[in-house]
Motif scaffolding. Structure first.
Motif, PDB file in Angstrom:
ATOM      1  N   SER A 174      49.101  33.395  45.212  1.00  0.00           N
ATOM      2  CA  SER A 174      48.725  34.734  45.657  1.00  0.00           C
ATOM      3  C   SER A 174      47.845  34.631  46.894  1.00  0.00           C
ATOM      4  N   HIS A 175      48.432  34.954  48.049  1.00  0.00           N
ATOM      5  CA  HIS A 175      47.712  34.892  49.318  1.00  0.00           C
ATOM      6  C   HIS A 175      47.495  36.302  49.868  1.00  0.00           C
ATOM      7  N   VAL A 176      46.389  36.489  50.580  1.00  0.00           N
ATOM      8  CA  VAL A 176      46.052  37.785  51.156  1.00  0.00           C
ATOM      9  C   VAL A 176      46.464  37.801  52.628  1.00  0.00           C
ATOM     10  N   TRP A 177      47.237  38.814  53.001  1.00  0.00           N
ATOM     11  CA  TRP A 177      47.680  39.001  54.386  1.00  0.00           C
ATOM     12  C   TRP A 177      47.322  40.408  54.829  1.00  0.00           C
ATOM     13  N   VAL A 178      47.131  40.577  56.118  1.00  0.00           N
ATOM     14  CA  VAL A 178      47.014  41.906  56.695  1.00  0.00           C
ATOM     15  C   VAL A 178      48.257  42.122  57.563  1.00  0.00           C
ATOM     16  N   ILE A 179      48.913  43.259  57.387  1.00  0.00           N
ATOM     17  CA  ILE A 179      50.086  43.581  58.187  1.00  0.00           C
ATOM     18  C   ILE A 179      49.786  44.842  58.982  1.00  0.00           C
ATOM     19  N   TRP A 180      50.391  44.937  60.147  1.00  0.00           N
ATOM     20  CA  TRP A 180      50.113  46.102  60.985  1.00  0.00           C
ATOM     21  C   TRP A 180      51.279  46.402  61.909  1.00  0.00           C
ATOM     22  N   ALA A 181      51.351  47.625  62.315  1.00  0.00           N
ATOM     23  CA  ALA A 181      52.294  48.105  63.322  1.00  0.00           C
ATOM     24  C   ALA A 181      51.594  49.263  64.016  1.00  0.00           C
ATOM     25  N   SER A 182      52.351  50.126  64.649  1.00  0.00           N
ATOM     26  CA  SER A 182      51.733  51.245  65.357  1.00  0.00           C
ATOM     27  C   SER A 182      51.059  52.223  64.409  1.00  0.00           C
ATOM     28  N   GLY A 183      51.464  52.194  63.125  1.00  0.00           N
ATOM     29  CA  GLY A 183      50.937  53.167  62.174  1.00  0.00           C
ATOM     30  C   GLY A 183      49.647  52.781  61.502  1.00  0.00           C
ATOM     31  N   GLY A 184      49.135  51.574  61.700  1.00  0.00           N
ATOM     32  CA  GLY A 184      47.885  51.163  61.084  1.00  0.00           C
ATOM     33  C   GLY A 184      48.030  49.852  60.343  1.00  0.00           C
ATOM     34  N   PHE A 185      46.982  49.512  59.554  1.00  0.00           N
ATOM     35  CA  PHE A 185      46.891  48.226  58.884  1.00  0.00           C
ATOM     36  C   PHE A 185      47.030  48.395  57.370  1.00  0.00           C
ATOM     37  N   THR A 186      47.558  47.349  56.716  1.00  0.00           N
ATOM     38  CA  THR A 186      47.663  47.325  55.260  1.00  0.00           C
ATOM     39  C   THR A 186      47.329  45.920  54.773  1.00  0.00           C
ATOM     40  N   TYR A 187      46.510  45.837  53.699  1.00  0.00           N
ATOM     41  CA  TYR A 187      46.212  44.566  53.076  1.00  0.00           C
ATOM     42  C   TYR A 187      47.170  44.363  51.902  1.00  0.00           C
ATOM     43  N   VAL A 188      47.759  43.176  51.802  1.00  0.00           N
ATOM     44  CA  VAL A 188      48.713  42.908  50.731  1.00  0.00           C
ATOM     45  C   VAL A 188      48.479  41.513  50.163  1.00  0.00           C
ATOM     46  N   MET A 189      48.858  41.336  48.897  1.00  0.00           N
ATOM     47  CA  MET A 189      48.847  40.028  48.256  1.00  0.00           C
ATOM     48  C   MET A 189      50.296  39.563  48.144  1.00  0.00           C
ATOM     49  N   LEU A 190      50.596  38.402  48.694  1.00  0.00           N
ATOM     50  CA  LEU A 190      51.965  37.914  48.777  1.00  0.00           C
ATOM     51  C   LEU A 190      52.077  36.486  48.257  1.00  0.00           C
ATOM     52  N   ARG A 191      53.221  36.199  47.655  1.00  0.00           N
ATOM     53  CA  ARG A 191      53.509  34.841  47.226  1.00  0.00           C
ATOM     54  C   ARG A 191      53.801  33.994  48.455  1.00  0.00           C
ATOM     55  N   PRO A 192      53.285  32.765  48.537  1.00  0.00           N
ATOM     56  CA  PRO A 192      53.618  31.903  49.678  1.00  0.00           C
ATOM     57  C   PRO A 192      55.083  31.540  49.679  1.00  0.00           C
ATOM     58  N   CYS A 193      55.631  31.340  50.863  1.00  0.00           N
ATOM     59  CA  CYS A 193      57.041  30.986  51.000  1.00  0.00           C
ATOM     60  C   CYS A 193      57.335  29.628  50.366  1.00  0.00           C
ATOM     61  N   GLY A 194      56.680  28.579  50.868  1.00  0.00           N
ATOM     62  CA  GLY A 194      56.857  27.245  50.300  1.00  0.00           C
ATOM     63  C   GLY A 194      58.180  26.591  50.609  1.00  0.00           C
ATOM     64  N   ALA A 195      59.045  27.224  51.420  1.00  0.00           N
ATOM     65  CA  ALA A 195      60.348  26.629  51.713  1.00  0.00           C
ATOM     66  C   ALA A 195      60.190  25.337  52.501  1.00  0.00           C
ATOM     67  N   VAL A 196      61.112  24.398  52.265  1.00  0.00           N
ATOM     68  CA  VAL A 196      61.081  23.122  52.964  1.00  0.00           C
ATOM     69  C   VAL A 196      62.418  22.896  53.652  1.00  0.00           C
ATOM     70  N   ASP A 197      62.448  21.926  54.543  1.00  0.00           N
ATOM     71  CA  ASP A 197      63.672  21.591  55.272  1.00  0.00           C
ATOM     72  C   ASP A 197      64.506  20.635  54.426  1.00  0.00           C
ATOM     73  N   PRO A 198      65.676  21.058  53.943  1.00  0.00           N
ATOM     74  CA  PRO A 198      66.471  20.195  53.075  1.00  0.00           C
ATOM     75  C   PRO A 198      67.062  18.987  53.786  1.00  0.00           C
ATOM     76  N   THR A 199      67.020  18.989  55.133  1.00  0.00           N
ATOM     77  CA  THR A 199      67.588  17.860  55.876  1.00  0.00           C
ATOM     78  C   THR A 199      66.582  16.730  56.064  1.00  0.00           C
ATOM     79  N   VAL A 200      65.325  16.961  55.670  1.00  0.00           N
ATOM     80  CA  VAL A 200      64.273  15.960  55.858  1.00  0.00           C
ATOM     81  C   VAL A 200      64.072  15.181  54.563  1.00  0.00           C
ATOM     82  N   ASN A 201      63.734  13.908  54.679  1.00  0.00           N
ATOM     83  CA  ASN A 201      63.419  13.073  53.521  1.00  0.00           C
ATOM     84  C   ASN A 201      62.407  13.790  52.639  1.00  0.00           C
ATOM     85  N   PRO A 202      62.624  13.850  51.309  1.00  0.00           N
ATOM     86  CA  PRO A 202      61.723  14.614  50.428  1.00  0.00           C
ATOM     87  C   PRO A 202      60.253  14.253  50.558  1.00  0.00           C
TER      88      PRO A 202
END
Length: 481
Positions: free
Chosen positions: A427-455
């Motif tokens: 659970s990571h905290v991010w702030v997102i924004w656009a022209s309409g203002g800011f929002t604080y959200v809790m998001l799961r980290p991506c954690g994706a890895v490159d499958p072509t690289v040695n583990p």
């Protein structure tokens, strides 16, 4: 090859040669600008009436000074591309322009003409020439720094830059500085600070020799002080910001971030470890960055602060952790709840299998951070408290918290996003924004890895789950680079 580069492994030199044969991946990041080599651009400026003698005198000073430090081969001027003739209305260029500088994989410097960029020649030739000299002197040191490349997953991977090191699994020799720190224990900051201090000094001396005086207008004054290393923390005030317009605003914001993150921390480091001998330590650092040999620097520090000072100051605790442990930590980050669904979905859908926790394939095109910045959403609150008689203390890191910077790929759509902190591994905290203002959200980290690289050599993506294509390990620049 650059003068102090070493390659290890079959195909590494050929892969670097392929990257360095084509500049379009870099110039393509600035489609509105027209890029020409520095000699071509200087010739056009001279034909338009600009006196380029100051710049060429500065080049001579660069050559003499860097030879003293052990660098006899400078970045070829035809490897410096200068952008101008922009089709973007209001485009403003210079050292603090987004996504410019030296790129080691391409062995190429991409810079922009200082000031308004719509034309072929600068509005202020003297400032543009000073800015180009500062950028060239800075990038020459990056070009001449010691680098070591190996092959990781069939791709050239840098394991040494100057006096900084990175293990094949991705662990860096020194850790990032804490947010808001006025000091540094990060070798990247130290080396960047040393390179720019030297470039600013050369530029400052060139300005003195040519009799170029500080401009009286706001933007000219700030730019001149930034180029010559005479900018102070008090130079950028709230009132001054109100005088800026258009792209000047973003330019000054980036200038302030660079000042806070690099230009102020490096002198603090010199004063901390070499009081009264700052210039001696500065010279030792630059010589070590060029040669890659830390023995002389280490002996100098040991003589003043005790045995093992270099590693004691800079070595991160995670640097020698086994790669298998690193991988276990990465895998554990992939477990947990899905990201919040009230976020706008990417316009470019994830590839098949992404929802099952699989990573996107590594893309061939070079990818860069968005690096868009915005005034922090909490800045208004702080200013309101101050106006109400509850001032924030002098120790508050205004330079850090005044802005947030987007960490997504430069090709992304809709909202921007910046990481704030970790509540738990899932659970990571991010702030997102656009022209309409800011929002604080809790998001799961991506954690994706490159499958072509040695583990054992994979790096987990540090962005949030279901982000736009462009994992953190695909970016070829640094955040705010």
């Amino acid at each position: 090859m650059a003068p102090n580069e070493t390659v290890i492994g079959d195909g590494v030199a050929a892969a670097l040669g392929f990257l360095r044969a084509d500049s379009s991946e870099l110039t393509g990041q600035h489609p509105e600008h027209t890029f020409r080599t520095a000699p071509e651009r200087l010739t056009r400026w001279q034909e338009a009436g600009a006196d380029t003698a100051m710049f060429h005198g500065g080049l001579y000073a660069v050559r003499c000074r860097y030879a003293e430090l052990g660098l006899s081969q400078l970045l070829p001027l035809d490897r410096v591309l200068v952008g101008a003739e922009s089709r973007r209305v209001g485009a403003f260029g210079g050292f603090q322009h987004l996504n410019q500088g030296y790129r080691h994989l391409q062995m190429l410097a991409v810079v922009t003409m200082h000031g308004p960029m719509e034309g072929d020649t600068p509005h202020r030739p003297e400032l543009a020439l000073l800015d180009l000299l500062r950028a060239y002197a800075h990038d020459c040191l990056h070009y001449g720094s010691r680098r070591r490349y190996i092959s990781v997953g069939g791709k050239p991977t840098r394991t040494q830059y100057g006096i900084n090191f990175r293990r094949p699994a991705g662990q860096c020799y020194s850790a990032a500085d804490p947010q808001g720190s006025r000091h540094t224990r990060n070798l990247g900051i130290v080396m960047e600070g040393a390179c720019d201090r030297e470039a600013q000094r050369i530029t400052r001396e060139a300005a003195v020799r040519a009799g170029i005086r500080e401009p009286e207008d706001t933007m000219g004054r700030l730019a001149f002080r930034d180029m010559t290393g005479t900018l102070s923390a008090d130079d950028v005030t709230a009132k001054l910001r109100e005088e800026l317009t258009g792209e000047e605003v973003g330019y000054v914001e980036r200038l302030c971030r660079f000042q806070a993150g690099v230009s102020r921390r490096y002198p603090s480091f010199l004063g901390e470890f070499a009081p009264g001998e700052e210039e001696n330590l500065h010279d030792l650092l630059l010589a070590a960055v060029i040669s890659g040999d830390t023995r002389g620097l280490g002996a100098w520090l040991d003589d003043r602060h005790g045995p093992g000072t270099f590693s004691g100051v800079f070595l991160a605790s995670s640097y020698f952790e086994p790669a298998a442990l690193e991988l276990s930590a990465q895998r554990s980050h992939q477990r947990g709840p899905h990201s919040l669904h009230h976020l706008p979905r990417p316009r470019t859908p994830p590839q098949e299998g992404a929802q099952a926790g699989l990573s996107f394939p590594r893309q061939r095109a070079l990818m860069y951070h968005c690096n868009a910045s915005a005034p922090s959403p909490w800045l208004d609150l702080i200013e309101a408290l101050a106006a109400g008689g509850i001032p924030v203390g002098e120790d508050f890191p205004w330079d850090l918290y005044a802005h947030v910077v987007c960490e997504l790929c430069s090709q992304h759509s809709t909202y921007h996003a910046a990481y704030l902190g970790e509540l738990s591994p899932v659970s990571h905290v991010w702030v997102i924004w656009a022209s309409g203002g800011f929002t604080y959200v809790m998001l799961r980290p991506c954690g994706a890895v490159d499958p072509t690289v040695n583990p054992v050599q994979r790096e987990a993506c540090t962005l949030f789950a279901d982000h736009w294509p462009g994992h953190s390990w695909q970016f070829t620049d640094m955040l705010q680079d």
